[in-house]
Design an enzyme around this catalytic site. Structure first.
Site, PDB file in Angstrom:
ATOM      1  N   CYS A  75      -3.307  -2.631   8.234  1.00 24.20           N
ATOM      2  CA  CYS A  75      -2.841  -1.331   8.723  1.00 24.20           C
ATOM      3  C   CYS A  75      -2.456  -1.420  10.194  1.00 24.20           C
ATOM      4  O   CYS A  75      -1.538  -0.731  10.645  1.00 24.20           O
ATOM      5  CB  CYS A  75      -3.921  -0.272   8.527  1.00 24.20           C
ATOM      6  SG  CYS A  75      -4.695  -0.360   6.902  1.00 24.20           S
ATOM      7  N   CYS A 112       0.823  -1.217   0.000  1.00 24.22           N
ATOM      8  CA  CYS A 112       0.000   0.000   0.000  1.00 24.22           C
ATOM      9  C   CYS A 112       0.852   1.259   0.000  1.00 24.22           C
ATOM     10  O   CYS A 112       0.337   2.363  -0.164  1.00 24.22           O
ATOM     11  CB  CYS A 112      -0.958   0.022   1.195  1.00 24.22           C
ATOM     12  SG  CYS A 112      -0.125   0.146   2.781  1.00 24.22           S
TER      13      CYS A 112
END
Ligand code: FES
Length: 146
Positions: A104, A34
């Site tokens: 995350c 990402c």
């Protein structure tokens, strides 16, 4: 609502954003998939208690919220107990994250661990259960609790 109130709160009003001057441990990790990057700074007392923790991120909202919560949770813990602050524990404290954002929370955990590793290296100590950090968190993804 995709995100819990707690996630939104920690995203909108993140705790512990910034740098610590002359930190006892610092760690930076990224996720190549990402493109997000996280840096964590720790201040640790002589008897091995995390006195302060701060983070800086080039990351998404979930990375901000999980790092905010993780740095809150680690303060006051011994470096050994700090390892209990897993991505799963942080997600639970935030009332969950959507599955697509679980990675995350790994960024926050890995950056904390990288900072603890740095502290351990500098002080020539071994923190049981702590493994050597990687630069790219996506390499470790399968090790995490989802
Ligand atoms: Fe990269 Fe959230 S999308 S850390």
């Amino acid at each position: 609502m995709l995100y819990s109130e707690k996630v939104m709160d920690h995203f909108m009003n993140p705790r512990n954003v910034g740098e610590i001057e002359d930190p006892d441990g610092v760690g930076t990790v990224g996720n190549i998939k990402c493109g997000d990057i996280m840096k964590v700074y720790l201040k640790i007392t002589d008897n091995g208690v995390v006195e302060d923790a701060k983070f800086k991120t080039f990351g998404c909202g979930a990375a901000v919220a999980t790092s905010s919560m993780a740095t809150e949770m680690i303060k006051g813990k011994t470096v050994g107990d700090a390892l209990q602050i897993t991505n799963k524990a942080v997600m639970e404290a935030l009332d969950g994250l959507p599955p697509i954002k679980v990675h995350c929370s790994c960024l926050a955990e890995e950056a904390l661990h990288a900072a603890l590793w740095d502290y351990a290296q500098k002080n020539h100590i071994v923190i049981e259960g702590l493994r050597e950090p990687v630069n790219d968190v996506s390499e470790h993804e399968e090790l995490y609790a989802h």
